[in-house]
Design a protein around this motif. Structure first.
Motif, short mmCIF file in Angstrom:
data_model
loop_
_atom_site.label_atom_id
_atom_site.label_comp_id
_atom_site.label_asym_id
_atom_site.label_seq_id
_atom_site.Cartn_x
_atom_site.Cartn_y
_atom_site.Cartn_z
N GLY A 1 0.85 -1.31 0.11
CA GLY A 1 -0.06 0.11 -0.08
C GLY A 1 0.90 1.40 0.08
O GLY A 1 1.58 1.51 -0.82
N SER A 2 0.38 2.16 0.91
CA SER A 2 1.31 3.41 1.01
C SER A 2 2.58 3.14 1.69
O SER A 2 3.64 4.09 1.27
N ASP A 3 2.87 2.07 2.26
CA ASP A 3 4.31 1.80 2.71
C ASP A 3 5.02 0.90 1.60
O ASP A 3 4.79 -0.31 1.50
N HIS A 4 5.78 1.78 0.88
CA HIS A 4 6.71 1.19 -0.19
C HIS A 4 8.04 0.35 0.12
O HIS A 4 8.38 -0.36 -0.47
N GLY A 5 8.48 0.44 1.55
CA GLY A 5 9.48 -0.13 2.06
C GLY A 5 10.92 0.68 1.24
O GLY A 5 10.89 1.78 0.93
N SER A 6 11.69 -0.27 1.29
CA SER A 6 13.09 0.22 0.75
C SER A 6 12.87 0.40 -0.89
O SER A 6 12.12 -0.48 -1.43
N ASN A 7 13.15 1.47 -1.36
CA ASN A 7 13.06 1.81 -2.85
C ASN A 7 14.31 2.31 -3.55
O ASN A 7 14.91 3.04 -2.84
N ARG A 8 14.23 2.32 -4.80
CA ARG A 8 15.57 3.09 -5.56
C ARG A 8 14.99 3.28 -6.84
O ARG A 8 13.97 2.59 -7.39
N SER A 9 15.76 4.05 -7.64
CA SER A 9 15.40 4.47 -9.02
C SER A 9 16.77 4.17 -9.64
O SER A 9 17.81 4.78 -9.29
N TYR A 10 16.67 3.42 -10.84
CA TYR A 10 17.80 3.31 -11.54
C TYR A 10 17.57 3.90 -12.94
O TYR A 10 16.46 3.46 -13.57
N PRO A 11 18.64 4.35 -13.84
CA PRO A 11 18.30 4.91 -15.17
C PRO A 11 17.82 3.50 -16.13
O PRO A 11 17.01 3.79 -16.84
N ASP A 12 18.16 2.44 -15.94
CA ASP A 12 17.92 1.29 -16.92
C ASP A 12 16.82 0.38 -16.33
O ASP A 12 16.25 -0.11 -17.29
N ILE A 13 16.22 0.69 -15.06
CA ILE A 13 15.22 -0.28 -14.79
C ILE A 13 13.93 0.63 -14.13
O ILE A 13 12.99 0.26 -13.70
N GLY A 14 14.32 1.95 -14.01
CA GLY A 14 13.17 2.94 -13.39
C GLY A 14 13.24 2.65 -12.01
O GLY A 14 13.98 2.13 -11.14
N TYR A 15 11.85 2.97 -11.42
CA TYR A 15 11.68 2.67 -9.73
C TYR A 15 11.30 1.47 -9.47
O TYR A 15 10.53 0.75 -10.14
N ILE A 16 11.76 1.02 -8.50
CA ILE A 16 11.64 -0.38 -7.87
C ILE A 16 11.47 -0.37 -6.44
O ILE A 16 12.04 0.53 -5.82
N ALA A 17 10.34 -0.77 -5.77
CA ALA A 17 10.01 -0.72 -4.57
C ALA A 17 9.74 -2.02 -3.89
O ALA A 17 9.77 -3.14 -4.63
N GLU A 18 10.28 -2.09 -2.48
CA GLU A 18 10.29 -3.45 -2.11
C GLU A 18 8.99 -3.97 -1.84
O GLU A 18 8.86 -5.21 -1.95
N GLU B 1 15.49 -11.41 4.35
CA GLU B 1 16.04 -10.49 3.74
C GLU B 1 16.77 -11.01 2.39
O GLU B 1 17.60 -11.51 2.26
N MET B 2 15.94 -10.83 1.32
CA MET B 2 16.40 -11.44 0.14
C MET B 2 17.52 -10.77 -0.82
O MET B 2 17.93 -11.24 -1.70
N GLY B 3 17.92 -9.64 -0.28
CA GLY B 3 19.13 -9.07 -0.84
C GLY B 3 18.94 -7.43 -0.79
O GLY B 3 17.99 -6.96 -0.29
N PHE B 4 19.75 -6.86 -1.13
CA PHE B 4 20.08 -5.32 -0.98
C PHE B 4 19.50 -4.70 -2.35
O PHE B 4 20.24 -4.62 -3.47
N ILE B 5 18.46 -3.82 -2.37
CA ILE B 5 17.86 -3.04 -3.40
C ILE B 5 18.93 -1.71 -3.56
O ILE B 5 18.67 -1.26 -4.54
N SER B 6 19.74 -1.36 -2.58
CA SER B 6 20.63 -0.52 -2.61
C SER B 6 21.98 -0.57 -3.47
O SER B 6 22.80 -0.04 -3.74
#
Length: 432
Positions: free
Chosen positions: A41-58, A224-229
């Protein structure tokens, strides 16, 4: 008359059939597992944006993997799978744990993605309920526990909880002792799958005081499946291949636990899983040599195939490109796998003696290599002034800076230039 005779006979056989069904069918309790896709929902968890894959959220990655694990388990008639969420909604921590307890679940598996803002670690971790072992674990717990402030019921139940108080520690240890062995064994099975099947870096089984585990009356783990960072791992977590491999590893870990559970008559807490000895550092540091080329490639160039932490070192007329650096054998092997998976099939690990000084020669920093002289107004010339050395070789002007006896000193020089805004430099090894 016929009706009066048949009715009691029918009732007798119906009652007998019902009792047999209850004894031999209804009494067979399915192994119930609650799968918890973290955040939502409104809690995206950890998230990042990368140029080649865009926005990804936990929240999206955890939901996708959780549903994949659930679909595999549901194919086995011995399992009953309960989901805390199957869509992009946010169940409070209270709702998640209450659901597991109401269901009298045999296992609770909460699935998450890790992140770090200061460094770029990678690898898997599986947590069970326990007292913080170090600050790193504590930071993970703080990040996952912050969601209590999103829900009023959670705030009431958890916000006043002081994990450092004597009362809390006593209660935690009592709760921990009841399910610790079974939780440890499940966590160990899952981490073994990550390490042995997927050949990923397992950061091990750890313990922490996660709110989502603390109220559960059954063996519970948080994966914890891995580091999104981490750039490379983020791509893996977001990919269909990565999510399929991760879900299969979690599924296989659960199935291994279930087999042990069945063998021991409904308990796996007979013998705790043996702790793995801490990995000893190697004498040398290891970098992965990706390739040697007469061409210079800057960070982000397609020739580097998306890999970060690449260190070019120029030797003679060749630029040698080294990926990552570690003194642990398991991490070295994982880095080599990452390089080969990226397309560098001939990549090899190269050992470097830490802080080794060159017997003859030195390291310097190649600031620029151009066909034309740098303008006196260029930023590099203005910043470094007379410390910048120019040399013309085969029609090319090479500009170098500094003198270092060890690779580590050269890396520090390069970092100083980065801070000054002079980037895309290359360490050059000069042999005399």
């Amino acid at each position: 008359m016929n009706t009066d005779i048949k009715t009691p006979t029918f009732t007798k056989y119906f009652t007998l059939a019902f009792l047999l069904l209850f004894i031999f069918g209804g009494a067979q309790k399915k192994f119930t597992i609650v799968l918890d896709a973290g955040h939502g929902g409104s809690d995206h968890g950890s998230n990042r944006s990368y140029p080649d894959i865009g926005y990804i959220a936990e929240k999206d990655i955890t939901l996708s993997v959780t549903l994949k694990v659930g679909r595999m388990l549901e194919k086995d008639k011995d399992f009953k799978v309960i989901y805390t969420r199957k869509t992009d909604v946010y169940p409070s921590l209270t709702e998640r744990t209450d659901l597991a307890n109401r269901s009298k679940a045999d296992l609770f598996v909460s699935i998450h993605v890790n992140a770090n803002t200061k460094t770029s670690p990678y690898g898997t971790e599986t947590y069970l309920l326990g007292v913080a072992q170090n600050n790193t674990n504590l930071n993970v717990a703080k990040a996952e526990n912050e969601v209590i402030y999103l829900d009023a019921q959670d705030r009431q139940r958890f916000a006043s909880y002081d994990p450092t108080s004597p009362e809390s520690l006593i209660a935690l240890k009592l709760q921990q002792a009841r399910y610790r062995e079974a939780s440890t064994i499940l966590a160990g099975f899952i981490e073994d799958q990550f390490a042995n099947k997927d050949k990923r870096l397992s950061r091990g089984v750890k313990q922490e005081n996660f709110h989502v585990l603390r109220m559960n009356a059954m063996p519970s783990v948080l994966v914890e499946m891995g580091f999104i960072s981490n750039y490379d791992e983020a791509h893996y977590l977001a990919s269909e291949i990565g999510q399929n491999e991760i879900s299969e590893s979690i599924y296989n870990g659960i199935m291994s636990y279930k087999k042990a559970y069945d063998r021991r008559g409904g308990s796996v807490a007979a013998t705790p899983a043996p702790e793995k000895p801490a990995e000893q550092p190697l004498k040398n540091d290891f970098r992965i040599l990706l390739m040697s080329s007469p061409s210079k490639y800057n960070s982000g160039d397609p020739a580097l195939k998306g890999l970060n932490y690449v260190l070019p070192i120029k030797e003679g007329n060749l630029y040698k490109y080294y990926y990552a650096n570690t003194n642990l054998a398991s991490v070295r092997d994982n880095n080599l796998k990452t390089a080969k998976d990226a397309g560098f099939k001939n990549a090899v690990p190269i050992g470097f003696v830490p802080n080794q000084k060159l017997g003859s020669g030195y390291y310097t920093i190649e600031v620029a290599a151009t066909k034309d002289k740098l303008s006196s107004n260029s930023y590099a010339v203005q910043t470094l002034k007379d410390k910048l050395i120019r040399e013309k070789v085969n029609g090319v002007f090479y500009y170098t800076y500094g003198n270092a006896k060890s690779l580590e000193e050269a890396i520090d020089l390069q970092k100083d230039l980065d801070k000054k805004g002079i980037q895309n430099t290359v360490i050059q090894k000069v042999v005399k």
